[in-house]
Enzyme design. Sequence first.
Site: not given
Ligand code: SAH
Length: 366
Positions: A99, A112, A119, A123, A126, A340
Amino acid sequence: MSDAPVTDVKTNLVGLTKEGIETFFADLGAKPFHGRNVLKWIHKHGVTDFDAMTDVPQKLRERLARETEIRLPRIALEQPAGDGTVKWVLELADGQHVETVYIPEGDRSTICVSSQVGCALDCSFCSTAQQGFNRNLTVDEIIGQVWLASRALGRAPTNVVMMGMGEPLANFDNVVPAMDLMQEDLAYMISKARVTLSTSGIVPALRRLREVSDVSLAVSLHAPDNALRDQLVPINRKYPLEELIPACHDFIRHDRRRKITWEYVMLDGINDSIAHAKALIRLLQGVPSKVNLIPFNPFPGSDYKTSPPDRVEVFRQRLKRAGIMSMTRKTRGDDIDAACGQLVGKVRDRSRRQLRRIPIVQESRP
Ligand code: SAH
C-alpha cells in the site's frame, strides 16, 4: 553498439539510478547521456513507451524495446478518504500487494511509501506486523510508488516518507538507490530534507546509512526506557536505547540545523503518563530533537487504546516546557485504514473487506 546476446530476463529500467543507467548504457555500447535521457523520460515525464523518447536514436530505442522493459506496479485499488488522503493498493509482478498513501496538505503533498511486503519486526501496536514478513521490495517497486503518485497528481509529490509497510533499513540495498532517485534532478528533484526515512532502529544499518545518504531521519521510539520499548518495539532487545540514541545523534551531528524526528505512538495507560514524559525528556537531553506524538490508530485485533486527547496535550506541553519541539500528528485517512500502522496489504484485507467489490479499480496509467 555491441552485439551482446538477447537474454530472457529483461532489465527493468525503472529501478536504475543515474549512475546505474549510465553504466547499463555503456555496457550496451551506447552513450551514457542517452541513458540519462531515458531516465528523464521515465521519471520526469512518465513516459513508458520507447517510441515516444524522441531524442534517443531509433536503433537504440528498438534495442531497448527488445532487451529491456519499463515496468511499474499496477494500481489494484484506489481508495479516497474523506479528507483528501488516497490509498493505493498496488499489485506487484508476482501478485503480492503493498500500500501507498498520498496525503495532500495545502501546497504540500506527502506520499507514504512502503519498503517491504509485510514486516519482520513485530511491533505490538502495528497491523503490518500481523501479516508477517513476505519479501523486500525491489528498487523499481519502491520508486514505482513515487512514479505512480506523480502521474496521478500530475507532478512529483513535495515530500516522501518511508513510513509505509516494512522496515526500510532492513531493505537497505533497495531503499538507498530508490531514495537517491527521489532526490535526483533528472527524476523527482525532492530535496534531502523532504525525503524522510523512518526506522524502528536497526543500529548498524543506520550507521551505514550515514555513510551513503543524507536524508531526514525519523525514529520510532515509542518508549523512554528499555523495559517498555522491548515490549512495544522488540528490535530494541537487539539494539537497546543506549546504542540507538548515540547512533541517531551521530546521524545528524555534521549539520547543526538538523533534528531527529522521534515518533511516539500514544497508547492509553501504556506510555503516556507524566513519568513517561519526564523520562523521555531525560533520554533526549542533548540530542537535537522533534517529537511527533501519534495518536494510536486502532485496527481489528489490537488490544491497545488511543490516549485521550487531553492526556496527549499534557504530554506535549511537558516536552515543550523542557524545550523539546513537539507536535501531535493529525490522523489522516483513518476512515479508509490508511493511517499510520493500519497498512496491512493483502492477507487480511482480502478476506475481510473484499477489495474487488469497491468500485474504483483502475489500471496504472502513463
Ligand atoms: N518500520 C518503520 C516505518 C513504518 S511505520 C518504522 O518503524 O519506523 C511508520 C510509523 O507508524 C512508525 O513510527 C510506527 O511505529 C507507527 N505506527 C505503527 N502502527 C501504528 C498504529 N497502529 N498507530 C499509530 N502509529 C503506528
